[in-house]
Design an enzyme around this catalytic site. Structure first.
Site, PDB file in Angstrom:
ATOM      1  N   HIS A 203      65.415 -20.354 -48.936  1.00 48.77           N
ATOM      2  CA  HIS A 203      65.559 -20.785 -50.343  1.00 48.77           C
ATOM      3  C   HIS A 203      65.210 -19.710 -51.353  1.00 48.77           C
ATOM      4  O   HIS A 203      65.393 -19.904 -52.545  1.00 48.77           O
ATOM      5  CB  HIS A 203      64.667 -22.007 -50.624  1.00 48.77           C
ATOM      6  CG  HIS A 203      63.209 -21.666 -50.690  1.00 48.77           C
ATOM      7  ND1 HIS A 203      62.436 -21.521 -49.575  1.00 48.77           N
ATOM      8  CD2 HIS A 203      62.395 -21.407 -51.739  1.00 48.77           C
ATOM      9  CE1 HIS A 203      61.203 -21.196 -49.923  1.00 48.77           C
ATOM     10  NE2 HIS A 203      61.147 -21.111 -51.236  1.00 48.77           N
TER      11      HIS A 203
HETATM   12  C1  UD1 Z   1      60.355 -22.371 -56.542  1.00 48.29           C
HETATM   13  C2  UD1 Z   1      59.544 -21.104 -56.689  1.00 48.29           C
HETATM   14  C3  UD1 Z   1      59.485 -20.379 -55.366  1.00 48.29           C
HETATM   15  C4  UD1 Z   1      58.968 -21.290 -54.272  1.00 48.29           C
HETATM   16  C5  UD1 Z   1      59.775 -22.578 -54.243  1.00 48.29           C
HETATM   17  C6  UD1 Z   1      59.150 -23.543 -53.273  1.00 48.29           C
HETATM   18  C7  UD1 Z   1      59.700 -20.034 -58.908  1.00 48.29           C
HETATM   19  C8  UD1 Z   1      60.304 -18.917 -59.669  1.00 48.29           C
HETATM   20  N1  UD1 Z   1      60.171 -20.189 -57.651  1.00 48.29           N
HETATM   21  O1  UD1 Z   1      61.676 -21.981 -56.176  1.00 48.29           O
HETATM   22  O2  UD1 Z   1      58.584 -19.270 -55.470  1.00 48.29           O
HETATM   23  O3  UD1 Z   1      59.072 -20.620 -53.042  1.00 48.29           O
HETATM   24  O4  UD1 Z   1      59.782 -23.180 -55.539  1.00 48.29           O
HETATM   25  O5  UD1 Z   1      60.049 -24.470 -52.794  1.00 48.29           O
HETATM   26  O6  UD1 Z   1      58.853 -20.722 -59.388  1.00 48.29           O
HETATM   27  N2  UD1 Z   1      66.179 -28.173 -57.548  1.00 48.29           N
HETATM   28  C9  UD1 Z   1      66.539 -29.456 -57.263  1.00 48.29           C
HETATM   29  N3  UD1 Z   1      65.549 -30.406 -57.232  1.00 48.29           N
HETATM   30  C10 UD1 Z   1      64.253 -30.119 -57.490  1.00 48.29           C
HETATM   31  C11 UD1 Z   1      63.910 -28.800 -57.795  1.00 48.29           C
HETATM   32  C12 UD1 Z   1      64.884 -27.827 -57.827  1.00 48.29           C
HETATM   33  O7  UD1 Z   1      67.706 -29.768 -57.031  1.00 48.29           O
HETATM   34  O8  UD1 Z   1      63.406 -31.046 -57.440  1.00 48.29           O
HETATM   35  C13 UD1 Z   1      67.258 -27.131 -57.551  1.00 48.29           C
HETATM   36  C14 UD1 Z   1      67.893 -26.950 -58.929  1.00 48.29           C
HETATM   37  O9  UD1 Z   1      69.237 -26.634 -58.724  1.00 48.29           O
HETATM   38  C15 UD1 Z   1      67.162 -25.716 -59.443  1.00 48.29           C
HETATM   39  C16 UD1 Z   1      66.920 -24.914 -58.168  1.00 48.29           C
HETATM   40  O10 UD1 Z   1      66.691 -25.884 -57.163  1.00 48.29           O
HETATM   41  O11 UD1 Z   1      67.902 -24.998 -60.380  1.00 48.29           O
HETATM   42  C17 UD1 Z   1      65.753 -23.977 -58.244  1.00 48.29           C
HETATM   43  O12 UD1 Z   1      64.546 -24.663 -58.577  1.00 48.29           O
HETATM   44  P1  UD1 Z   1      63.277 -23.863 -59.155  1.00 48.29           P
HETATM   45  O13 UD1 Z   1      62.127 -24.773 -59.311  1.00 48.29           O
HETATM   46  O14 UD1 Z   1      63.691 -23.069 -60.339  1.00 48.29           O
HETATM   47  O15 UD1 Z   1      62.954 -22.799 -58.060  1.00 48.29           O
HETATM   48  P2  UD1 Z   1      62.896 -22.944 -56.478  1.00 48.29           P
HETATM   49  O16 UD1 Z   1      64.081 -22.237 -55.924  1.00 48.29           O
HETATM   50  O17 UD1 Z   1      62.637 -24.332 -56.067  1.00 48.29           O
HETATM   51  N1  UDP Z   2      57.995 -27.716 -46.057  1.00 45.16           N
HETATM   52  C1  UDP Z   2      58.161 -29.099 -45.847  1.00 45.16           C
HETATM   53  N2  UDP Z   2      59.426 -29.577 -45.678  1.00 45.16           N
HETATM   54  C2  UDP Z   2      60.527 -28.775 -45.686  1.00 45.16           C
HETATM   55  C3  UDP Z   2      60.345 -27.384 -45.889  1.00 45.16           C
HETATM   56  C4  UDP Z   2      59.065 -26.893 -46.085  1.00 45.16           C
HETATM   57  O1  UDP Z   2      57.183 -29.851 -45.820  1.00 45.16           O
HETATM   58  O2  UDP Z   2      61.640 -29.297 -45.530  1.00 45.16           O
HETATM   59  C5  UDP Z   2      56.637 -27.199 -46.261  1.00 45.16           C
HETATM   60  C6  UDP Z   2      56.223 -26.137 -45.275  1.00 45.16           C
HETATM   61  O3  UDP Z   2      55.687 -26.728 -44.111  1.00 45.16           O
HETATM   62  C7  UDP Z   2      55.196 -25.345 -46.066  1.00 45.16           C
HETATM   63  C8  UDP Z   2      55.704 -25.445 -47.485  1.00 45.16           C
HETATM   64  O4  UDP Z   2      56.618 -26.531 -47.515  1.00 45.16           O
HETATM   65  O5  UDP Z   2      53.921 -25.960 -45.992  1.00 45.16           O
HETATM   66  C9  UDP Z   2      56.401 -24.180 -47.876  1.00 45.16           C
HETATM   67  O6  UDP Z   2      57.043 -24.362 -49.093  1.00 45.16           O
HETATM   68  P1  UDP Z   2      58.359 -23.580 -49.499  1.00 45.16           P
HETATM   69  O7  UDP Z   2      58.979 -22.985 -48.302  1.00 45.16           O
HETATM   70  O8  UDP Z   2      59.152 -24.500 -50.332  1.00 45.16           O
HETATM   71  O9  UDP Z   2      57.782 -22.466 -50.492  1.00 45.16           O
HETATM   72  P2  UDP Z   2      57.103 -21.053 -50.300  1.00 45.16           P
HETATM   73  O10 UDP Z   2      55.972 -21.182 -49.353  1.00 45.16           O
HETATM   74  O11 UDP Z   2      58.163 -20.097 -49.851  1.00 45.16           O
HETATM   75  O12 UDP Z   2      56.679 -20.696 -51.685  1.00 45.16           O
END
Ligand code: UD1
Ligand code: UDP
Length: 357
Positions: A203
């Protein structure tokens, strides 16, 4: 002590769960959810499963550009903190919620503690790297999970307020692994046999936002004979569709697409995987906790100990390297146990108490 904890994205709910539990034994904690993640499968499910207290406020900011999302969160955090007047604010990790919480707090002269401080990828093209650097700079207390994190801060000339406490994700893993193994039915649901499948998460912006990277990764995965379980983040679905790669993943006979899973299901999927492919920070560490070889779809990692110990290999989005690692990567040396003993939350509480007295 009165503490406001700021969370907003999936990994922050997991990190906050053990810390919140520990703080609430003796202190008043208010939980502020920024609303950065809002889908039930990225948010509510963690509050339910991990018994995290309901947020006292959800700002509901949702998705937007970096500047807009960060600004919206800052505005909401500022008014909440003015109203609540906490002794401490706690921020977690490296998301836009972390950055916005840090800036709003420090400008109000409220003491700020950063959990998971000192991590660096040394790649400033990552949004997370900017968030970490700024959050660390303005925090009064820096809770480091690893000695590598402490050294990174030392190199930047920061030693005041630095505490090596271990990793709160180790606390979460220890607290939830037994209940996960009792409760989760995910292996049966997906008809999986232990160690007979690979687990994939993907992601990070550095991959999703590059069509070339996504194409290389999809090529390597669809070439592989290994069964791959892929609980897919909504961000990744959006980009796979944009690049017209989603259909290929759906049609691939070896790839099982799933919605994002609960933490309980994730623990069980991770523990029983033959290998894990990921660009997630948290998943790299959990692979290490559970002794599962990890193939990281990035060119660098903040969790350098996992690589030094030989349990994680960095393959970027390079098709040949991914295929080679799927087929051949095998850790050769024992783990050194770099992430503490599951008492990081306790140490965090004690440091905050000492700093307040
Ligand atoms: C964010 C964090 C990333 C982290 C990740 C954990 C930032 C810059 N990035 O990335 O470091 O690893 O969370 O999962 O803060 N979206 C949905 N539903 C939701 C949330 C997001 O559909 O509930 C989709 C939307 O299209 C959105 C995209 O995901 O535009 C990105 O969401 P965003 O919160 O900006 O960043 P993440 O990629 O989730
Ligand atoms: N995780 C989860 N379900 C999923 C994917 C990830 O519970 O489908 C958990 C995973 O076990 C870990 C955390 O989410 O504890 C990691 O979050 P993510 O990968 O979204 O973000 P990052 O750590 O890269 O910021």
């Amino acid at each position: 002590m009165k503490i406001v904890s700021i969370v907003g994205a999936r990994p922050q709910f997991i990190k906050a769960a053990p810390v919140s539990g520990e703080l609430r034994k003796y202190h008043q904690e208010k939980l502020l959810h920024t609303g950065q993640h809002y889908d039930a499968k990225l948010s509510k499910i963690f509050f339910d499963d991990l018994k995290i207290p309901r947020p006292d406020l959800n700002l509901g900011v949702g998705s937007d550009s970096h500047a807009r999302q960060t600004a919206e969160i800052m505005i909401g955090v500022e008014s909440y903190l003015i109203q609540q007047k906490p002794d401490w604010v706690i921020i977690y990790g490296d998301t836009n919620s972390t950055l916005a919480g840090a800036l709003a707090t420090t400008k109000l002269h409220i003491r700020l503690a950063h959990v998971e401080a000192g991590l660096r990828s040394f790649n400033r093209r990552m949004p997370e790297e900017i968030n970490r650097i700024v959050a660390d700079r303005v925090s009064n207390i820096l809770f480091c999970p690893t000695t590598a994190a402490v050294k990174n801060l030392q190199r930047e000339g920061v030693s005041a307020g630095v505490h090596l406490v271990g990793d709160v994700m180790m606390d979460a893993a220890q607290q939830f692994v037994t209940v996960a193994e009792q409760k989760s039915r995910i292996l049966e649901k997906l008809s999986l046999q232990p160690k007979q499948y690979f687990l994939l998460t993907l992601h990070r912006a550095e991959n999703t936002d590059s069509e070339e990277n996504m194409r290389n990764i999809v090529d390597a995965l669809t070439d592989s004979p290994e069964p791959i379980i892929f609980p897919v983040h909504p961000r990744t679905v959006k980009y796979l569709k944009q690049y017209k790669l989603f259909g290929r993943i759906q049609m691939a006979s070896n790839i099982v697409l799933a919605d994002p899973v609960s933490f309980m299901d994730m623990i069980v999927l991770e523990k029983n995987a033959a290998k894990i492919l990921t660009d997630s920070g948290g998943v790299q560490k959990e692979a290490y906790f559970y002794g599962v070889p990890c193939i990281t779809l990035r060119d660098e990692t903040e969790w350098v100990e996992t690589v030094a110990d030989g349990w994680n290999c960095l393959v970027g989005a390079n098709r040949t390297k991914i295929t080679e690692a799927i087929n051949n990567f095998a850790p050769g040396s024992p783990q050194q146990g770099h992430y503490g003993d599951g008492s990081a939350s306790l140490k965090i509480r004690k440091v905050l108490e000492n700093e307040s007295s």
